[in-house]
Design a protein around this motif. Structure first.
Motif, mmCIF file in Angstrom:
data_model
loop_
_atom_site.group_PDB
_atom_site.id
_atom_site.type_symbol
_atom_site.label_atom_id
_atom_site.label_comp_id
_atom_site.label_asym_id
_atom_site.label_seq_id
_atom_site.Cartn_x
_atom_site.Cartn_y
_atom_site.Cartn_z
ATOM 1 N N ASP A 18 64.718 -35.533 21.611
ATOM 2 C CA ASP A 18 63.940 -34.830 21.040
ATOM 3 C C ASP A 18 63.411 -34.012 22.360
ATOM 4 O OD1 ASP A 18 61.757 -33.546 19.331
ATOM 5 O OD2 ASP A 18 60.552 -34.884 20.478
ATOM 6 N N PRO A 19 63.192 -32.640 22.531
ATOM 7 C CA PRO A 19 62.609 -32.029 23.776
ATOM 8 C C PRO A 19 61.350 -32.424 24.228
ATOM 9 C CG PRO A 19 64.048 -30.318 22.283
ATOM 10 C CD PRO A 19 63.569 -31.752 21.574
ATOM 11 N N GLU A 20 60.373 -32.567 23.133
ATOM 12 C CA GLU A 20 59.172 -32.954 23.268
ATOM 13 C C GLU A 20 58.802 -34.380 23.722
ATOM 14 O OE1 GLU A 20 55.965 -31.771 20.770
ATOM 15 O OE2 GLU A 20 57.344 -30.176 19.733
ATOM 16 N N TYR A 29 59.558 -37.512 30.999
ATOM 17 C CA TYR A 29 59.569 -36.963 32.404
ATOM 18 C C TYR A 29 58.327 -36.688 33.109
ATOM 19 C CZ TYR A 29 64.626 -36.358 32.581
ATOM 20 O OH TYR A 29 65.922 -36.658 32.425
ATOM 21 N N GLU A 76 53.449 -29.557 30.151
ATOM 22 C CA GLU A 76 53.138 -28.002 30.144
ATOM 23 C C GLU A 76 52.563 -27.881 28.761
ATOM 24 O OE1 GLU A 76 56.339 -25.382 30.434
ATOM 25 O OE2 GLU A 76 56.287 -25.196 32.651
ATOM 26 N N MET A 89 61.076 -35.926 25.343
ATOM 27 C CA MET A 89 61.784 -35.987 26.865
ATOM 28 C C MET A 89 60.797 -35.489 27.759
ATOM 29 S SD MET A 89 64.217 -38.012 26.377
ATOM 30 C CE MET A 89 64.687 -37.839 27.967
ATOM 31 N N ASP A 90 60.042 -34.287 27.248
ATOM 32 C CA ASP A 90 59.215 -33.702 28.326
ATOM 33 C C ASP A 90 58.165 -34.635 28.806
ATOM 34 O OD1 ASP A 90 60.123 -31.408 28.687
ATOM 35 O OD2 ASP A 90 58.951 -30.376 27.177
#
Lengths: 379, 490
Positions: free
Chosen positions: B472-474, B480, B489, B476-477
């Motif tokens: 899930d991109p969020e 990281y 961001e 993973m953000d």
């Protein structure tokens, strides 16, 4: 710097000097631009006649001179130029520009599909003494200088002398050198380069894929991938400041996210990654079908690659692309990167709301660019 | 002149079509997927068919999985030179903490404590006379001299107890002397006091601010969870004191650690909320450790899967908070994710291979005894001095750090060579604790199938990998942002 003006060189002299209209103290490295008879005071390295009437006068006095200049508008006070026996005046340095570069050689050990300045089989040391003369003439307050080629490292030890000279003569100037990094696969050479110890020197090294076959194909040189990656690792061992550059085209865009992942995991020591739009010069026109892809069609890959770099905290920039072709979320990584003397905007751009921030296009793209260039309106 | 006879891409392929494997470990996740990892910690999720094809050398070079495996150093074509160079550099980077040697130096300035928590994992004396259980200046001097022999460029001086503030006088003395010696030694020194904060006063806070000393305290969650194992007013005292330090010294001067007890298991979100409420931007969801008084308490008796259920719920909650703009880091996940998602490592001393005992952290007891870890010291208080390395009044630096006890601990704590661990696909992200193994299984290497340490860490690693697989991109953000310490961001 590619400004070239042609004239006659009746006495077949050659060398490097600084153009001047004023009277200077050290005449031996100055080329006097003569626009009136009284300008001809003796002792200058050379003379250039700016009007027809003066041509005969200079020849009569048997001064080292260039006469019958085709076009004098490109010759300005403070320019450092080289003059050859055929009467060519080549501008090497402009004090008003932030994009000055030292051109080292046309020789290269790669032959990249998209090379904007295709290599020639020449002696890599051909320009060495001119370069040394040029460095001595560059004003010490210069902020930035590039070094380019061809492949500068083919000059071998002479390149070390150049870097040493830059360190001594221009200690406050930031230097960026473009190199394919292949020669640094020799650890001794990487060490020798690092030991020069220039305080503000960045090596900009291209890597086009995380995989050997794809990279070697793009640079048309078998074994290049291994040499470049080893070179990067050797240089990092000696704490040399490194940037990786990726030119975006049809042969590199697909693995761009994987390449960026590879960089963050295996080459985390690099200080910056530049993702660069392609300049429509040199071989690009010859390999157009192999290379051209509209940047809007690699938007997805560019976004993923940027995400990988951003997440890892790797500083990166996007060069040479136009804002109308790139997702808005990436605008903050875009730079006005195209050298002033080859930077253009299209008619369409004039009414665009983000023209000021946009880097525009290479002059070479005037008639060869994305069909999706369109003005952006910010309501 | 220019050579414009360009070659086709296949001209640059390896001469014959074959490829060779680079060693890797495998774990089956479910019927559809395997997890494989190599010595650098690079990993891939692949299907059973792909795994079969990979090992039978039947993968098509045009397949994406082939390219991914090559890029991540699971196979090579004609030349092993470059992958070997890269892998050895990666491995060295992962083990780079070994270069710096001992960085964490724990000074047990007293065994006395003003509290008696039922689950205390530290040894303590509540009623004792100061002279019996306090470290003397003479002993401290010798420890400081020993510390400055460590080649590390960075020292973390951690004051432990008991309750170290009971012996604040000696803390002042040690800080002064360390700083004095450091004027010429030029190490990067950081001070931490592990304290319940009960005894803080203006003098202490002034000193803490003046010398940039961090305070690390315990907070298990909201009042009903925290006080369950303590005196009734503990929670109100510690939270008031956290606030006091934040306001009077600085927001980042105080951090808290939580210990998961039986009582915690039912309240994951509330515990996280309590940390957020107090403006603490880090939480470390720790399972209880089997040392000291903790072991005797019923609070310690819960199964690993109960902890994992609790951990997942709390972690999900924390991830969501971050997505919604509340910045809070979960430390356990950060330690492991740093090893999975970056080429670097995390120097948390309890999850290293070889173990951090002695070579990453060392414990200096009040009486001059030296232990390979804080846990070794606690074990000794329970009459097991297996991991005592010597005494500062009797032994030299060389004798301590080359002691057969320490060398044996290091030798038997390299996962790459330990039974079961060596072929575990999760070993690049794990570590071991010989003291824990000895304490719970009577064997410094440990018997992994029955090890609670293994069960817990493997479960957490697998849990974190399941988020990574889901991608899930969020999420993973968020991950990281934790491992690379960069802001999310908005």
């Amino acid at each position: 710097m590619k400004l070239v003006v042609k004239g006659d060189n009746p006495f077949k002299f050659s060398g490097v000097g600084t153009l001047t209209k004023k009277i200077v103290s050290d005449k031996t490295k100055a080329i006097k631009m003569v626009s009136a008879l009284e300008d001809i005071d003796e002792g200058y390295f050379a003379y250039i006649a700016l009007s027809k009437e003066l041509n005969e006068e200079l020849i009569k006095k048997e001064l080292p001179c260039l006469v019958n200049i085709s076009y004098t508008d490109d010759l300005h006070d403070g320019f450092i130029v080289s003059v050859n026996e055929n009467g060519q005046i080549r501008t090497l340095f402009r004090p008003d520009s932030e994009h000055n570069t030292i051109f080292t050689t046309d020789a290269c050990n790669s032959n990249c599909l998209m090379c904007s300045q295709p290599p020639k089989e020449v002696d890599p040391l051909l320009l060495y003494s001119d370069i040394c003369d040029m460095i001595d003439l560059i004003p010490p307050e210069t902020d930035f200088l590039g070094i380019t080629g061809g492949e500068p490292t083919l000059m071998g030890d002479k390149l070390l002398h150049i870097v040493e000279r830059l360190k001594t003569k221009l200690p406050n100037t930031t230097i960026h050198m473009l190199t394919n990094g292949r020669t640094f696969s020799d650890p001794e050479w990487a060490k020798a380069f690092a030991l020069v110890g220039h305080p503000d020197f960045l090596l900009c090294i291209p890597l086009y894929s995380d995989l050997q076959k794809e990279h070697d194909y793009v640079v048309q040189a078998k074994g290049a991938y291994e040499e470049t990656v080893k070179g990067l690792m050797n240089l990092a061992e000696y704490k040399v400041n490194l940037e990786i550059r990726v030119v975006l085209h049809k042969q590199t865009y697909k693995r761009l996210p994987d390449l960026c992942k590879f960089i963050t995991m295996n080459l985390p020591f690099v200080s910056h990654v530049a993702l660069m739009g392609m300049e429509m010069m040199g071989y690009v026109r010859m390999n157009y079908d192999t290379l051209w892809i509209d940047p809007v069609d690699y938007d997805k890959e560019l976004t993923f690659a940027s995400q990988t770099l951003r997440r890892s905290g790797m500083p990166f920039s996007i060069y040479n692309l136009q804002r109308c072709l790139v997702d808005k979320s990436l605008w903050k990584y875009m730079r006005q990167s195209i050298s002033d003397w080859k930077n253009i905007y299209l008619d369409e751009c004039n009414s665009c709301d983000v023209k000021e921030e946009c880097g525009g296009l290479f002059a070479s793209a005037k008639n060869l660019h994305s069909e999706n260039i369109k003005r952006i309106q910010i309501s | 002149m220019a050579n414009t006879k360009f070659q086709e891409v296949e001209k640059y392929a390896a001469p014959d079509g074959s490829y060779q494997l680079i060693p890797f470990n495998i774990d089956k996740i479910d019927e559809e997927s395997f997890f494989i990892s190599n010595v650098s910690g690079d990993y891939c999720f692949i299907t059973p068919t792909e795994l079969d094809d990979l090992v039978n050398k039947e993968l098509s070079k045009d397949a994406n999985v082939y390219k991914e495996l090559k890029s991540r150093h699971f196979l090579y074509e004609d030349n092993y030179d470059l992958p070997l160079d890269i892998l050895s550099t990666r491995y060295r980077t992962k083990k780079s903490s070994l270069n710096s040697f001992t960085a964490l130096h724990m000074f047990v300035v007293t065994l006395r404590c003003d509290l008696s928590c039922s689950y205390c994992q530290v040894s303590r004396q509540t009623q004792a006379a100061p002279d019996k259980y306090d470290m003397s200046e003479d002993t401290a001097d010798k420890f400081i001299d020993m510390m400055f022999k460590s080649p590390s460029t960075h020292y973390k001086v951690e004051f432990q107890g008991g309750e170290p503030l009971v012996n604040f006088k000696l803390i002042k003395y040690i800080v002064g002397r360390v700083n004095h010696i450091n004027e010429t030694a030029n190490k990067n020194v950081e001070f931490v006091i592990a304290t319940n904060l009960n005894l803080i006063n203006d003098e202490i806070l002034k000193f803490v601010k003046e010398h940039t000393i961090y305070l690390s305290t315990s907070l298990d969650g909201p009042q009903h969870v925290h006080d369950h194992n303590r005196n009734k007013d503990s929670h109100s005292k510690v939270t008031a004191n956290i606030k006091k330090v934040q306001d009077e010294v600085g927001h980042d001067y105080v951090a808290a650690l939580m210990t998961t007890t039986n009582k915690s298991l039912q309240h994951p979100n509330e515990i996280v909320d309590e940390y957020v409420r107090l403006g603490l931007n880090q939480i470390f969801l720790r399972a209880i450790s089997p040392y000291g008084f903790a072991l005797r308490s019923t609070n310690a008796k819960y199964a690993t899967n109960e902890f994992i259920r609790f951990y997942k719920e709390a972690l999900d909650y924390i991830i969501n908070l971050n997505k919604q703009g509340t910045v809070i880091t979960e430390v356990y996940a950060t330690i492991i994710l740093s090893k999975i998602l970056t080429p670097f490592t995390h120097n948390f001393v309890d999850l290293l291979s070889p173990a951090g005992t002695g070579i990453a952290a060392i414990s200096y007891n009040y009486d001059g005894d030296i232990y390979a870890s804080d846990e070794s010291r606690m074990l000794a208080e329970a009459k097991d001095d297996t991991f005592k390395l010597g005494n500062v009044h009797e032994n030299s630096y060389k004798e301590i750090f080359l002691s057969p006890t320490l060398i044996e601990m290091i030798n038997s704590s390299c996962l790459e060579a330990n039974p079961m661990c060596n072929d575990c696909a999760y070993n690049p992200y794990c570590g071991t604790d010989p003291v824990h193994n000895h304490q719970t299984q009577g064997d410094v290497q440990g018997i992994m199938p029955q090890s609670g340490f293994c069960t817990k860490n493997m479960a957490v690693i697998k849990l974190l990998l399941s988020y990574i697989k889901e991608n899930d991109p969020e999420t993973m953000d968020v991950f990281y942002s934790w491992v690379n310490r960069i802001p999310l961001e908005s």
